[in-house]
Scaffold this active site. Structure first.
Site, mmCIF file in Angstrom:
data_model
loop_
_atom_site.group_PDB
_atom_site.id
_atom_site.type_symbol
_atom_site.label_atom_id
_atom_site.label_comp_id
_atom_site.label_asym_id
_atom_site.label_seq_id
_atom_site.Cartn_x
_atom_site.Cartn_y
_atom_site.Cartn_z
ATOM 1 N N PHE A 171 68.970 13.189 77.614
ATOM 2 C CA PHE A 171 67.653 13.046 78.234
ATOM 3 C C PHE A 171 66.658 13.868 77.435
ATOM 4 C CE2 PHE A 171 64.147 14.138 81.029
ATOM 5 C CZ PHE A 171 63.786 12.875 81.479
ATOM 6 N N ASP B 113 67.402 20.050 71.522
ATOM 7 C CA ASP B 113 66.508 19.990 72.678
ATOM 8 C C ASP B 113 66.999 20.994 73.721
ATOM 9 O OD1 ASP B 113 64.950 19.463 74.854
ATOM 10 O OD2 ASP B 113 65.273 17.292 74.852
ATOM 11 N N LYS C 249 60.889 24.078 80.130
ATOM 12 C CA LYS C 249 61.026 24.333 81.570
ATOM 13 C C LYS C 249 60.834 25.795 81.986
ATOM 14 C CE LYS C 249 63.352 20.152 83.033
ATOM 15 N NZ LYS C 249 63.903 19.231 82.043
HETATM 16 C C1 LIG Z 1 63.389 17.985 81.491
HETATM 17 C C2 LIG Z 1 63.761 17.679 80.101
HETATM 18 C C3 LIG Z 1 62.852 17.071 79.195
HETATM 19 C C4 LIG Z 1 61.498 16.583 79.638
HETATM 20 O O1 LIG Z 1 60.664 17.601 80.058
HETATM 21 P P1 LIG Z 1 59.299 17.205 80.843
HETATM 22 O O2 LIG Z 1 58.615 18.529 81.020
HETATM 23 O O3 LIG Z 1 59.729 16.587 82.137
HETATM 24 O O4 LIG Z 1 58.549 16.272 79.997
HETATM 25 C C5 LIG Z 1 63.240 16.912 77.887
HETATM 26 N N1 LIG Z 1 64.446 17.298 77.456
HETATM 27 C C6 LIG Z 1 65.353 17.876 78.288
HETATM 28 C C7 LIG Z 1 66.667 18.301 77.752
HETATM 29 C C8 LIG Z 1 65.049 18.066 79.632
HETATM 30 O O5 LIG Z 1 65.957 18.601 80.462
#
Ligand SMILES: *Cc1c(COP(=O)(O)O)cnc(C)c1O
Length: 413
Positions: A148, A233, A262
């Site tokens: 994701f 990521d 986050k």
């Molecule tokens: C939550 C998440 C995203 C997206 O972040 P947003 O602030 O919702 O755009 C991207 N990569 C990972 C691994 C995530 O957990």
């Protein structure tokens, strides 16, 4: 008893007249079940004054707990001082936050500030395309099934979940997916048209699935050999959550690009894309920008967050509290296994996780059913031992209640 918004959402959910009391928020989320009005540390309060133990932290965002006083003070002070001037000018906190992040990532890199996780990923994807310069024809990005990376079109294209792609075809071209944690598959996919590899060190939304150490080291070797950017990521896993400042550091590797978001603002929107100076050099002025990126309020919050995180040694705290959760849950009835690192954990159950999550919510505990059989725990990194123990007791009770209703199997204990 609940806010008009919650009532309206319930009405829509049960098929009541959608024109009456309907809340004008787009229906992209499931109807909410409660309105929260206040938080403090690991606790939330709803409109009725009911208290909840928050073991989810707004999806790994409020890593220092709710309403952290030092973050609150930094925000209050900054809001009275300077909110925004644009990236035409320097401001006080952005260089400090960038330097701290660079130090935590081993130094020698540079940071682009964004406003969310998807935007941090978007920066990484654009950097990869600029890095594999147009004449060479290198622009493909390889990512993993089950990953994701966010909901903007390019981040969605990198996300390895076909069901999320379907309604939005055609997606931007240049994305290729391989099975996660399978080095041979990655090796075969990194052909001469590939500019970058994008991976999570632990797939968060994909069910809290950690990559193996040997896999991450192998990916690093392949990327180095072929001159391809290794991009990790860490939007969910970064900043202490997984028992290291960044989850990839557990494997002793150094990526070329790291995205985060986050936890960085403890709830204030901010994201960041770090890259080695060599990779970052692919960007020239005008190549990438965002109006709010690195603005004073968000970077004041991030500066305070990082100061508290370093002082509290949150990676160590995450390791200790995570081990306490796992030790207490393993061997209890209806818990099959616990996976993850630090305080990003999946509790694999022998009963349906959505029912256990609902039971927990009714008992005043917030978790999320990350797969049909697993709960995700991502509590505050400052959670106390007593709060961990209360969470464990609640999970054990909720699983037993669901098993009692459904006649679920007893599990290993
Ligand atoms: C939550 C998440 C995203 C997206 O972040 P947003 O602030 O919702 O755009 C991207 N990569 C990972 C691994 C995530 O957990």
């Amino acid at each position: 008893m609940t806010a008009p918004e919650v009532v309206a959402a319930h009405r829509a959910a049960v098929g009541a007249d959608p024109d009456l009391d309907r809340c004008p928020i787009m229906g992209t989320y499931a109807p909410p079940t409660v309105e929260f009005v206040r938080g403090e540390g690991s606790w939330l309060w709803d409109r009725d004054g009911r208290r909840y133990l928050d073991l989810l932290s707004g999806l790994a965002v409020t890593s220092l707990g709710h309403a952290h006083p030092e973050v609150a003070d930094a925000l209050a002070e900054q809001s009275r001082t300077l909110l925004h001037v644009s990236n035409l000018f320097a401001t006080e906190h952005a260089p400090v936050v960038a330097s701290t992040l660079d130090r935590l990532l081993g130094g020698g890199g540079q940071v682009f500030f964004a406003n969310s996780g998807a935007e941090a990923v978007e920066c990484a994807l654009k950097l990869a395309r600029k890095w594999g310069p147009a004449p060479s024809g290198r622009y493909q990005v390889v990512s993993a099934w089950g990953s994701f990376h966010g909901r903007t079109l390019a981040a969605l294209a990198a996300t390895g979940q076909p069901a999320k792609h379907e309604p939005f075809q055609p997606l931007p071209e240049g994305f290729r997916h391989v099975p996660f944690d399978d080095l041979d598959a990655l090796d075969a996919a990194v052909t001469p048209d590939v500019a970058g590899v994008l991976l999570e060190a632990v797939q968060g939304e994909g069910g809290v699935q950690p990559a193996g150490t040997e896999y991450l080291r192998g990916v690093r070797e392949i990327c180095t050999e072929r001159g391809v950017l290794m991009m990790v990521d860490e939007v969910q896993t970064g900043l202490g959550r997984c028992g290291a400042w960044f989850a990839h550091q557990r494997a002793g590797i150094r990526p070329d690009v790291v995205t985060m978001a986050k936890a960085l603002g403890n709830g204030v929107p901010i994201g960041a894309c770090w890259a080695t100076a060599e990779a970052a050099a692919a960007f020239a002025p005008g190549d990438h920008a965002t109006t709010y990126g690195g603005q004073p309020l968000a970077t004041a919050a991030a500066r305070a967050v990082l100061e508290v995180m370093e002082r509290e040694d949150v990676p160590e705290r995450a390791n200790r509290a995570g081990a306490r959760f796992a030790d207490a849950l393993l061997g209890t009835a209806h818990v099959d296994s616990v996976r993850g690192h630090g305080l990003l954990l999946a509790v694999e159950l022998t009963v349906p996780s959505a029912e256990v999550a609902a039971e927990l919510f009714a008992a005043g505990v917030v978790v999320n059913a990350v797969t049909p059989t697993a709960l995700r725990l991502a509590p505050s990194l400052l959670i106390s031992d007593a709060e961990v123990d209360a969470g464990v007791a609640a999970i054990v009770d909720a699983a037993a209640a669901v098993a009692g209703r459904t006649g679920g199997s007893e599990g290993p204990a």
